[in-house]
Write an enzyme that holds these catalytic residues in place. Sequence first.
Site, PDB file in Angstrom:
ATOM      1  N   ASP A 189       0.855  -1.194   0.000  1.00 31.80           N
ATOM      2  CA  ASP A 189       0.000   0.000   0.000  1.00 31.80           C
ATOM      3  C   ASP A 189       0.887   1.237   0.000  1.00 31.80           C
ATOM      4  O   ASP A 189       1.358   1.676   1.039  1.00 31.80           O
ATOM      5  CB  ASP A 189      -0.925   0.008   1.217  1.00 31.80           C
ATOM      6  CG  ASP A 189      -1.959   1.129   1.145  1.00 31.80           C
ATOM      7  OD1 ASP A 189      -1.721   2.118   0.430  1.00 31.80           O
ATOM      8  OD2 ASP A 189      -3.003   1.014   1.809  1.00 31.80           O
ATOM      9  N   HIS A 234       0.268   7.853   4.016  1.00 33.48           N
ATOM     10  CA  HIS A 234       0.859   7.164   5.160  1.00 33.48           C
ATOM     11  C   HIS A 234       2.358   7.430   5.321  1.00 33.48           C
ATOM     12  O   HIS A 234       2.986   6.852   6.202  1.00 33.48           O
ATOM     13  CB  HIS A 234       0.610   5.653   5.024  1.00 33.48           C
ATOM     14  CG  HIS A 234      -0.822   5.303   4.807  1.00 33.48           C
ATOM     15  ND1 HIS A 234      -1.790   5.534   5.759  1.00 33.48           N
ATOM     16  CD2 HIS A 234      -1.465   4.772   3.732  1.00 33.48           C
ATOM     17  CE1 HIS A 234      -2.965   5.138   5.283  1.00 33.48           C
ATOM     18  NE2 HIS A 234      -2.799   4.683   4.065  1.00 33.48           N
ATOM     19  N   ILE A 264      -0.973   9.246   8.577  1.00 38.37           N
ATOM     20  CA  ILE A 264      -1.722   8.326   9.426  1.00 38.37           C
ATOM     21  C   ILE A 264      -1.317   6.888   9.118  1.00 38.37           C
ATOM     22  O   ILE A 264      -0.763   6.593   8.053  1.00 38.37           O
ATOM     23  CB  ILE A 264      -3.246   8.490   9.228  1.00 38.37           C
ATOM     24  CG1 ILE A 264      -3.658   8.140   7.793  1.00 38.37           C
ATOM     25  CG2 ILE A 264      -3.682   9.903   9.598  1.00 38.37           C
ATOM     26  CD1 ILE A 264      -5.165   8.148   7.560  1.00 38.37           C
ATOM     27  N   GLY A 317      -5.211   1.644   7.875  1.00 38.15           N
ATOM     28  CA  GLY A 317      -6.250   0.940   8.623  1.00 38.15           C
ATOM     29  C   GLY A 317      -6.012  -0.554   8.655  1.00 38.15           C
ATOM     30  O   GLY A 317      -6.253  -1.219   9.673  1.00 38.15           O
TER      31      GLY A 317
END
Length: 284
Positions: free
Chosen positions: A187, A192, A207, A210
């Site tokens: 990802d 991120h 962040i 998830g």
Amino acid sequence: MPIDASAALAAEPRRAEIGWDHKDVQLYHLGLGAGTPATDPDELRYTLESRLQVLPCFATVAGAGTAAFGGMGAPGIDVDLAAVLHGGQTVRVHRPIPVTGRAVQTSMVAAVYDKGKAAVIVLRTEASDDDGPLWTNDAEIFVRGEGGFGGERGPSDRLTAPERAPDRTVERRIREDQALLYRLSGDWNPLHADPAFAKLAGFDRPILHGLCTYGMTLKAVTDTLLEGDVSRISAYRTRFAGVVFPGETLRIRMWTGDGRVQVTVTAVERDDAPVLADTLVEHS
């Protein structure tokens, strides 16, 4: 362009051959925080090739992370990716995932739900090898502004936390560099990693993925309640309820039941702000 649910559901599944080996599994586990302490025998089952087992949530990154959004290019799905949120994830394993393997993975739109102001697209990926089915992944993709097309509203799978104290509560700290390591499993979203990009998205810093929190939580449940035995897990689902920042601490509360563990995950440093909700691990 509005979502054409009929076209999306009728589209032929996309097929791809994927492969992985022990290095992919080890990298994924390290991205979840495995290996601390490095010499802990319980951690070596996630990090040392001679003892390696595979967490079922590895299915979300096998094939370089194609599982979560593999069907977004299907006919009838023409949406603004800026309006897309990963709302929830379910993994069901049909048998333990081998440390090294090759599989054929099919991706399709399994459902499209009309939530009024938004749509929910369920993207399903299924993987099989020469011995039969391996796993089924369902990613629930929330698309703002794409509802109102007259479709079914869909099921409500909300879980209410039991009205008693958790059977177990553990905390897991997220390393400052954890998102940088986790993204190497496939990802590459700069949200991120790149502070400037994160600010454009409305965050003061990058962040955590998830699906990284998702994996960390399953590892915590496995180690705490399932004697570290990943082969006992049959299914795992969650709803993404909030963001997590590297450097924070996850508080993972667990309630045991008959063949299931219900879980909530919150961010300790932000007054237990919700992170994962409607989370359930099914096991033998």
